[in-house]
Design an enzyme around this catalytic site. Structure first.
Site, PDB file in Angstrom:
ATOM      1  N   ARG A  15       0.771  -1.183   0.064  1.00 49.97           N
ATOM      2  CA  ARG A  15       0.141  -0.065   0.097  1.00 49.97           C
ATOM      3  C   ARG A  15       0.867   1.161   0.000  1.00 49.97           C
ATOM      4  O   ARG A  15       1.941   1.159   0.114  1.00 49.97           O
ATOM      5  CB  ARG A  15      -1.068   0.097   1.235  1.00 49.97           C
ATOM      6  CG  ARG A  15      -1.983  -1.015   1.173  1.00 49.97           C
ATOM      7  CD  ARG A  15      -2.780  -1.225   2.497  1.00 49.97           C
ATOM      8  NE  ARG A  15      -1.887  -1.695   3.598  1.00 49.97           N
ATOM      9  CZ  ARG A  15      -2.449  -2.009   4.634  1.00 49.97           C
ATOM     10  NH1 ARG A  15      -3.793  -1.455   5.182  1.00 49.97           N
ATOM     11  NH2 ARG A  15      -1.799  -2.454   5.691  1.00 49.97           N
ATOM     12  N   LYS A  75       1.489   1.915   7.475  1.00 53.48           N
ATOM     13  CA  LYS A  75       1.788   1.078   8.636  1.00 53.48           C
ATOM     14  C   LYS A  75       2.622   1.831   9.516  1.00 53.48           C
ATOM     15  O   LYS A  75       3.391   2.923   9.177  1.00 53.48           O
ATOM     16  CB  LYS A  75       2.555  -0.175   8.115  1.00 53.48           C
ATOM     17  CG  LYS A  75       1.422  -1.137   7.389  1.00 53.48           C
ATOM     18  CD  LYS A  75       0.368  -1.658   8.332  1.00 53.48           C
ATOM     19  CE  LYS A  75       0.817  -2.474   9.491  1.00 53.48           C
ATOM     20  NZ  LYS A  75      -0.548  -2.581  10.122  1.00 53.48           N
ATOM     21  N   TYR A  94      -1.139   4.390  10.535  1.00 58.63           N
ATOM     22  CA  TYR A  94      -1.682   3.561  11.595  1.00 58.63           C
ATOM     23  C   TYR A  94      -0.557   3.296  12.670  1.00 58.63           C
ATOM     24  O   TYR A  94       0.694   3.203  12.135  1.00 58.63           O
ATOM     25  CB  TYR A  94      -1.993   2.260  11.321  1.00 58.63           C
ATOM     26  CG  TYR A  94      -3.404   2.257  10.391  1.00 58.63           C
ATOM     27  CD1 TYR A  94      -4.369   2.359  11.161  1.00 58.63           C
ATOM     28  CD2 TYR A  94      -3.383   1.866   9.001  1.00 58.63           C
ATOM     29  CE1 TYR A  94      -5.687   2.288  10.528  1.00 58.63           C
ATOM     30  CE2 TYR A  94      -4.814   1.805   8.415  1.00 58.63           C
ATOM     31  CZ  TYR A  94      -5.800   1.961   8.945  1.00 58.63           C
ATOM     32  OH  TYR A  94      -6.777   1.943   8.649  1.00 58.63           O
ATOM     33  N   HIS A  96      -0.942   1.551  16.254  1.00 58.03           N
ATOM     34  CA  HIS A  96      -1.200   0.290  16.969  1.00 58.03           C
ATOM     35  C   HIS A  96      -0.111   0.048  18.311  1.00 58.03           C
ATOM     36  O   HIS A  96       0.658  -0.587  18.273  1.00 58.03           O
ATOM     37  CB  HIS A  96      -1.157  -0.700  16.279  1.00 58.03           C
ATOM     38  CG  HIS A  96      -2.285  -1.008  14.962  1.00 58.03           C
ATOM     39  ND1 HIS A  96      -3.611  -1.198  15.522  1.00 58.03           N
ATOM     40  CD2 HIS A  96      -2.299  -0.831  13.813  1.00 58.03           C
ATOM     41  CE1 HIS A  96      -4.354  -1.036  14.409  1.00 58.03           C
ATOM     42  NE2 HIS A  96      -3.424  -0.992  13.384  1.00 58.03           N
ATOM     43  N   GLU A 118      -6.366   4.574  13.950  1.00 56.42           N
ATOM     44  CA  GLU A 118      -6.926   3.544  14.565  1.00 56.42           C
ATOM     45  C   GLU A 118      -8.000   4.254  15.825  1.00 56.42           C
ATOM     46  O   GLU A 118      -8.516   3.609  16.345  1.00 56.42           O
ATOM     47  CB  GLU A 118      -6.370   2.428  14.907  1.00 56.42           C
ATOM     48  CG  GLU A 118      -5.450   2.233  15.846  1.00 56.42           C
ATOM     49  CD  GLU A 118      -3.913   2.994  15.702  1.00 56.42           C
ATOM     50  OE1 GLU A 118      -2.922   2.850  16.429  1.00 56.42           O
ATOM     51  OE2 GLU A 118      -3.878   3.352  14.600  1.00 56.42           O
ATOM     52  N   ASP A 270      -2.582  -6.940  15.174  1.00 59.86           N
ATOM     53  CA  ASP A 270      -2.227  -5.720  15.095  1.00 59.86           C
ATOM     54  C   ASP A 270      -2.398  -4.983  16.674  1.00 59.86           C
ATOM     55  O   ASP A 270      -1.509  -4.335  17.155  1.00 59.86           O
ATOM     56  CB  ASP A 270      -3.151  -4.565  14.268  1.00 59.86           C
ATOM     57  CG  ASP A 270      -2.271  -4.696  12.825  1.00 59.86           C
ATOM     58  OD1 ASP A 270      -1.157  -4.815  12.845  1.00 59.86           O
ATOM     59  OD2 ASP A 270      -2.966  -4.197  11.959  1.00 59.86           O
TER      60      ASP A 270
END
Length: 371
Positions: A15, A75, A94, A96, A118, A270
């Site tokens: 991505r 990511k 993101y 996490h 998130e 994740d």
């Protein structure tokens, strides 16, 4: 504002933080966009597509990070990327952080401001920037689970849809949120027998109304859950506690009660995973076996379908990226309390309550940061 789009470097992550259409919108708003050469290759977007959208190309991640006020990624930053971040730089991606103390410490040490997709919320209590990837991951969970069930791949050797005269496979989905609902849609579409476990009665009623008997929505008591697990061919872990580590729903001792060759797909990996025996894997080596049970725990599942995933993610992130770029992150967060919920790290401090609690770190409240 100067906005940087680096190439993703996580294992088999194809991505990209912003597609050319999104870059064009940012440029239209008067911002400059610096894109690392080849960043869009995984979605079929060429360097020429980015320059046509108004971006400037850069050779290497170091040039992108050094020349940008805001970094937009997909990511969480890898260690070498964290080392490139600096004070007064904004990271939008993101994160996490709850199960990842090393990344949290690296972001704190950088002095950057990090806003996590998130944990941004909306007026309905949802997670609008997590939802599109949850939709992809939920649908993929059945796809990869069905392949993993093939005997040659270590599974039971069960066809989820069955055939005339042979019963279908049994899919148990733990969690009836976005991931669970999308997984159930795919599983019922294949003709599998589907059980959804959840503890929200309103959600169970909604699921029951949606599936009209094609899937069973059951209240997740310990007894009901273990009865379903023992009969399952494929179990999908789809439980999310926003910002926090996922609860462990199947312990190692429970594996002996499952069918040998049963497949566990942990979509919550994740956030640390919702099975005790889960550990993060990659698309290069996605599965492992514990006590005869096959585990699929890829931490970036949507990265396997980057064209679909990137465009779905960009549709959700672009309005927030524009707000951050147009207003600056502090004003944008003051104007939008839901965006402010995405603030996880600022100037060496953790600003997300769930992350601070999970990692045992001091909390600096967002209100104090924003004044």
């Amino acid at each position: 504002m100067r906005i940087g789009i680096p190439t993703e470097i996580k294992n088999h992550e194809y991505r990209v933080g912003m597609a050319p259409a999104g870059v064009s919108e940012l440029v239209h708003h008067g911002h400059s966009v610096l894109v690392q050469r080849g960043a869009g290759a995984g979605i079929g977007a060429s360097d020429a597509d980015y320059t046509a959208a108004g971006a400037t190309l850069a050779d290497g991640a170091q040039a992108v990070f050094a020349g940008s006020d805001m970094i937009i990624k997909v990511k969480e930053p890898q260690p070498q990327e964290c080392a490139l971040l600096r004070k007064d730089q904004l990271l939008f991606t993101y994160l996490h952080l709850a199960p990842d103390p090393q990344q949290a410490q690296a972001l704190m040490a950088s002095g950057c401001t990090a806003i996590a997709y998130e944990t941004i919320t909306d007026d309905r209590g949802g997670l609008p920037l997590l939802a599109p990837m949850s939709e992809v991951a939920g649908r993929m969970a059945i796809q990869v689970g069905a392949v993993s069930l093939q005997k040659a791949n270590g599974g039971l050797g069960v066809l989820l849809g069955g055939v005339p005269g042979v019963p279908p496979g049994h899919v148990v989905i733990v969690g009836g949120g976005v991931v669970g609902y999308q997984a159930a849609l795919m599983a019922t579409g294949l003709g599998a027998r589907v059980t959804i476990l959840d503890r929200s009665l309103p959600r169970l009623r909604w699921l029951d109304d949606q599936f009209k008997g094609r899937a069973q929505a059951i209240y997740a008591t310990q007894q009901a859950s273990m009865t379903a697990f023992a009969d399952a061919d494929l179990i999908v872990g789809a439980v999310l506690v926003p910002g926090a580590a996922a609860p462990k729903l199947i312990r190692r001792a429970d594996l002996s009660r499952l069918k040998p060759g049963c497949v566990l797909v942990d979509v919550a990996i994740d956030q640390g995973g919702c099975f005790e025996t889960s550990r993060a894997t990659t698309h290069q080596d996605p599965t492992f076996v514990v006590d005869g049970i096959l585990h699929y725990c890829v931490a970036n599942m949507p990265g396997a379908v980057p064209r679909t995933s990137t465009h779905a993610l960009n549709n959700a992130t672009l309005p927030y990226a524009l707000a951050l770029a147009d207003k600056g992150w502090q004003t944008a967060c003051r104007d939008n309390a839901h965006l402010a919920r995405g603030l996880n790290v600022h100037a060496g401090a953790i600003t997300c309550p769930e992350v601070a609690q999970e990692l045992g770190l001091p909390l600096t409240r967002v209100e104090a940061v924003l004044g």
